[in-house]
Design a protein around this motif. Sequence first.
Motif: not given
Length: 177
Positions: A124-136, A153-159, A163-166
């Motif tokens: 039904l076209g929902y699968w592409e929205r299932i994602k894994i946070c790329p932070a190792d 990201w799973c969370s912009m506040r955390v991961c 990543e942006k700070a790194r």
Amino acid sequence: MAAGARAVQETGWDAERDVELLLAFLNTVNMTEATDVLDDEAAWRQWAADRRLGAAGAPHKARASRDALRSVALAHHGVQAEAAPPADMTHGSIRIELSAGVPVLTAGDALGAVLAAAARLAVLGYWERIKICPADDCRWAFYDRSRNRSRTWCSMRVCGNREKARNWRERARSTAS
């Protein structure tokens, strides 16, 4: 109304329920806490019982399916997993039944319920929205609810922030050199 939408309405299918089940299954491994529900047969049985999914079955079969699904979801970010997922997953018990004249996937066990949810989301076209946070150090599964499906990201506040700070520190170091 499209045939797919009508079938969903007539069978009482709930996308959110499938999303939540699939995310809970994908997140049975927690990189941050170094835990894995599927390392412990009793914990896997309890996980399935808490969700009223039926028999849990062998945790190693569930792990193989989970890892394959996670690998495919991680690829939504263009990240290749260490090992390629199997071409098919024959774990779990899934049947196709007719409900109100419409074919419906039903499951005979916990893993089958998860795989049926994944199949419904894909069809039904929902699968592409299932994602894994790329932070190792994270790799948390999440559902991308952004309008343009661009959430990373799973969370912009955390991961995302980490990543942006790194990246900023790396640019600052290279500019200083």
